[in-house]
Design an enzyme around this catalytic site. Structure first.
Site, PDB file in Angstrom:
ATOM      1  N   ARG A 169      15.827  -3.520   7.998  1.00 57.97           N
ATOM      2  CA  ARG A 169      16.492  -4.810   7.756  1.00 57.97           C
ATOM      3  C   ARG A 169      17.953  -4.642   7.320  1.00 57.97           C
ATOM      4  O   ARG A 169      18.692  -5.629   7.313  1.00 57.97           O
ATOM      5  CB  ARG A 169      15.719  -5.614   6.715  1.00 57.97           C
ATOM      6  CG  ARG A 169      14.383  -6.133   7.246  1.00 57.97           C
ATOM      7  CD  ARG A 169      13.708  -7.084   6.287  1.00 57.97           C
ATOM      8  NE  ARG A 169      12.559  -7.756   6.893  1.00 57.97           N
ATOM      9  CZ  ARG A 169      11.299  -7.346   6.787  1.00 57.97           C
ATOM     10  NH1 ARG A 169      11.001  -6.259   6.099  1.00 57.97           N
ATOM     11  NH2 ARG A 169      10.320  -8.010   7.382  1.00 57.97           N
ATOM     12  N   GLN A 214       7.488   5.732  -0.237  1.00 55.95           N
ATOM     13  CA  GLN A 214       7.540   5.140  -1.580  1.00 55.95           C
ATOM     14  C   GLN A 214       8.372   3.856  -1.582  1.00 55.95           C
ATOM     15  O   GLN A 214       8.197   2.992  -2.429  1.00 55.95           O
ATOM     16  CB  GLN A 214       8.132   6.146  -2.576  1.00 55.95           C
ATOM     17  CG  GLN A 214       8.092   5.624  -4.022  1.00 55.95           C
ATOM     18  CD  GLN A 214       8.909   6.444  -4.971  1.00 55.95           C
ATOM     19  OE1 GLN A 214       8.919   7.676  -4.879  1.00 55.95           O
ATOM     20  NE2 GLN A 214       9.609   5.786  -5.893  1.00 55.95           N
ATOM     21  N   LEU A 254      13.664   2.705  14.067  1.00 50.91           N
ATOM     22  CA  LEU A 254      13.518   3.921  13.260  1.00 50.91           C
ATOM     23  C   LEU A 254      14.828   4.349  12.611  1.00 50.91           C
ATOM     24  O   LEU A 254      15.899   4.208  13.181  1.00 50.91           O
ATOM     25  CB  LEU A 254      13.005   5.066  14.141  1.00 50.91           C
ATOM     26  CG  LEU A 254      11.636   4.838  14.794  1.00 50.91           C
ATOM     27  CD1 LEU A 254      11.247   6.062  15.617  1.00 50.91           C
ATOM     28  CD2 LEU A 254      10.562   4.525  13.761  1.00 50.91           C
ATOM     29  N   HIS A 290      11.911   6.757   8.156  1.00 48.53           N
ATOM     30  CA  HIS A 290      10.738   6.961   9.015  1.00 48.53           C
ATOM     31  C   HIS A 290      10.646   8.429   9.441  1.00 48.53           C
ATOM     32  O   HIS A 290       9.561   9.011   9.489  1.00 48.53           O
ATOM     33  CB  HIS A 290      10.844   6.115  10.287  1.00 48.53           C
ATOM     34  CG  HIS A 290      10.915   4.636  10.064  1.00 48.53           C
ATOM     35  ND1 HIS A 290      12.022   3.892  10.373  1.00 48.53           N
ATOM     36  CD2 HIS A 290      10.009   3.756   9.572  1.00 48.53           C
ATOM     37  CE1 HIS A 290      11.795   2.610  10.096  1.00 48.53           C
ATOM     38  NE2 HIS A 290      10.583   2.506   9.598  1.00 48.53           N
ATOM     39  N   GLN A 305       2.788  -1.535  -1.178  1.00 43.16           N
ATOM     40  CA  GLN A 305       2.051  -1.289   0.064  1.00 43.16           C
ATOM     41  C   GLN A 305       1.310   0.044  -0.009  1.00 43.16           C
ATOM     42  O   GLN A 305       0.114   0.127   0.303  1.00 43.16           O
ATOM     43  CB  GLN A 305       3.031  -1.287   1.241  1.00 43.16           C
ATOM     44  CG  GLN A 305       2.473  -0.757   2.543  1.00 43.16           C
ATOM     45  CD  GLN A 305       3.446  -0.916   3.695  1.00 43.16           C
ATOM     46  OE1 GLN A 305       3.623  -2.025   4.220  1.00 43.16           O
ATOM     47  NE2 GLN A 305       4.092   0.163   4.119  1.00 43.16           N
TER      48      GLN A 305
HETATM   49  P1  PAJ Z   1       8.106  -0.025   8.340  1.00 45.46           P
HETATM   50  O1  PAJ Z   1       8.861  -0.959   7.483  1.00 45.46           O
HETATM   51  O2  PAJ Z   1       8.583   0.279   9.712  1.00 45.46           O
HETATM   52  O3  PAJ Z   1       7.947   1.313   7.548  1.00 45.46           O
HETATM   53  C1  PAJ Z   1       7.156   2.357   8.073  1.00 45.46           C
HETATM   54  C2  PAJ Z   1       7.000   3.413   6.996  1.00 45.46           C
HETATM   55  O4  PAJ Z   1       8.280   3.961   6.677  1.00 45.46           O
HETATM   56  C3  PAJ Z   1       6.416   2.831   5.687  1.00 45.46           C
HETATM   57  O5  PAJ Z   1       5.474   3.745   5.149  1.00 45.46           O
HETATM   58  C4  PAJ Z   1       7.651   2.722   4.814  1.00 45.46           C
HETATM   59  O6  PAJ Z   1       7.364   2.782   3.422  1.00 45.46           O
HETATM   60  C5  PAJ Z   1       8.452   3.930   5.278  1.00 45.46           C
HETATM   61  N1  PAJ Z   1       9.862   3.780   4.934  1.00 45.46           N
HETATM   62  C6  PAJ Z   1      10.667   2.700   5.155  1.00 45.46           C
HETATM   63  N2  PAJ Z   1      11.903   2.917   4.649  1.00 45.46           N
HETATM   64  C7  PAJ Z   1      11.879   4.149   4.079  1.00 45.46           C
HETATM   65  C8  PAJ Z   1      12.852   4.942   3.376  1.00 45.46           C
HETATM   66  N3  PAJ Z   1      14.096   4.522   3.162  1.00 45.46           N
HETATM   67  N4  PAJ Z   1      12.468   6.173   2.934  1.00 45.46           N
HETATM   68  C9  PAJ Z   1      11.199   6.625   3.153  1.00 45.46           C
HETATM   69  N5  PAJ Z   1      10.247   5.917   3.800  1.00 45.46           N
HETATM   70  C10 PAJ Z   1      10.577   4.700   4.259  1.00 45.46           C
HETATM   71  O7  PAJ Z   1       5.888  -0.472   6.350  1.00 45.46           O
HETATM   72  C11 PAJ Z   1       5.727  -0.859   7.499  1.00 45.46           C
HETATM   73  O8  PAJ Z   1       6.594  -0.583   8.531  1.00 45.46           O
HETATM   74  C12 PAJ Z   1       4.515  -1.665   7.909  1.00 45.46           C
HETATM   75  O9  PAJ Z   1       4.094  -2.469   6.834  1.00 45.46           O
HETATM   76  C13 PAJ Z   1       3.325  -0.781   8.410  1.00 45.46           C
HETATM   77  C14 PAJ Z   1       2.795   0.147   7.316  1.00 45.46           C
HETATM   78  C15 PAJ Z   1       3.754   0.029   9.642  1.00 45.46           C
HETATM   79  C16 PAJ Z   1       2.157  -1.707   8.841  1.00 45.46           C
HETATM   80  O10 PAJ Z   1       2.560  -2.598   9.836  1.00 45.46           O
END
Ligand code: PAJ
Length: 283
Positions: free
Chosen positions: A187, A148, A33, A37, A153
């Site tokens: 990442r 976003q 996280l 998130h 996705q």
């Molecule tokens: P994950 O990459 O852990 O991201 C979870 C959620 O956080 C996603 O909706 C993603 O768009 C959001 N998120 C990631 N980085 C962000 C940022 N810098 N600002 C705002 N929101 C951000 O996306 C996934 O997981 C998976 O594909 C999932 C939807 C959980 C399905 O497995």
């Protein structure tokens, strides 16, 4: 904060909440996280009575040559962050709970999944939509929150909710960035200091496109040329695609308008990064 690991426990909790007329907000994640998130959690808290965060590194959305094995995992830290931000339930199922032996059904996405990420990550969106559909069934949220940051996705999840009649709202939250512009991503942990410097090229290119749009450039090819030109000073950024696209269909457009999205995917060292901007909004 309650931690649940079985689908039965989650369903029982959901029934108890709905019996008390509580609106459930769902924030699906793969853990590791960060503030991105947590901004979804803040939004979910303001729009629902109780917040469920799922933490599950979903094998079905990783290709055979992708980073499933080395995807960052740190449940101790995730627990502390989720709890301090006011998550009510973290749902942390083992792989067998989500994919018991013989579970081979998948949600089949349509055309929106064929371009961009879909082209570079075959099968990825079928895996994403399958796990998200399962999480929707298990947690029966009134509203689910996505970033976003993963624009395509979010577009596909909206479409799935509409096409398959899931009884919930989908909300999309703006991308959270570091001070220099780099979009937060689990990442980013893989980036060396030198990689990080190169990685700034993505958000700089997007900011340049948005600025050019602001000063009147509408031609998609001109916006893309401008971005590729700017990226020349970031030789460590190996572009996979730059898309100037319609925000709903993800089809490329020739003439940009306020709603047009510009998407970029690139490799920096061994790490694959994605980012995007809505031209009328900026970073
Ligand atoms: P994950 O990459 O852990 O991201 C979870 C959620 O956080 C996603 O909706 C993603 O768009 C959001 N998120 C990631 N980085 C962000 C940022 N810098 N600002 C705002 N929101 C951000 O996306 C996934 O997981 C998976 O594909 C999932 C939807 C959980 C399905 O497995």
């Amino acid at each position: 904060m309650i931690e649940l690991t079985t689908t039965q426990e989650l369903k029982a909790w959901v029934r108890a909440m709905h019996a008390r007329d509580r609106r459930i907000g769902l924030v699906p994640t793969m853990g590791a996280l960060h503030e991105g998130h947590l901004s979804l959690v803040d939004a979910a808290r303001s729009g629902s009575d109780v917040v469920v965060m799922s933490i599950f590194v979903n094998p079905a959305q990783f290709g055979p040559n992708e980073d499933l094995a080395r995807y960052p995992r740190d449940l101790v830290r995730d627990r502390a962050l989720a709890s301090s931000r006011g998550v009510d339930v973290i749902f942390v199922p083992p792989v067998e709970a989500m994919y018991p032996d013989g579970a081979e059904m998948r949600v089949v996405p349509g055309k929106v999944a064929t371009r961009w990420e879909g082209e570079f990550r075959p099968g990825h969106f079928a895996g994403v939509l399958t796990i998200v559909a399962k999480l929707f069934h298990l947690s029966e949220p009134e509203c689910a929150w996505f970033g976003q940051k993963d624009f395509q996705q979010a577009a596909l999840i909206r479409q799935m909710v509409r096409d398959l009649d899931f009884p919930l709202e989908v909300e999309v939250v703006p991308t959270v960035r570091e001070a220099g512009g780099l979009a937060l991503s689990s990442r980013n942990a893989f980036l060396s200091a030198a990689d990080r410097e190169q990685a700034l090229g993505l958000s700089r290119a997007l900011a340049a496109a948005a600025a050019a749009f602001g000063s009147g450039t509408r031609d998609a090819a001109a916006l893309e040329r401008l971005m590729r030109g700017g990226l020349a000073v970031h030789p460590g950024v190996k572009v996979e695609y730059i898309a100037v696209a319609d925000p709903d269909t993800l089809e490329p457009v020739q003439h940009a308008d306020e709603r047009t999205v510009v998407l970029i995917a690139a490799r920096v060292g061994s790490t694959r990064l994605i980012d995007n901007v809505i031209l009328g909004k900026g970073l």
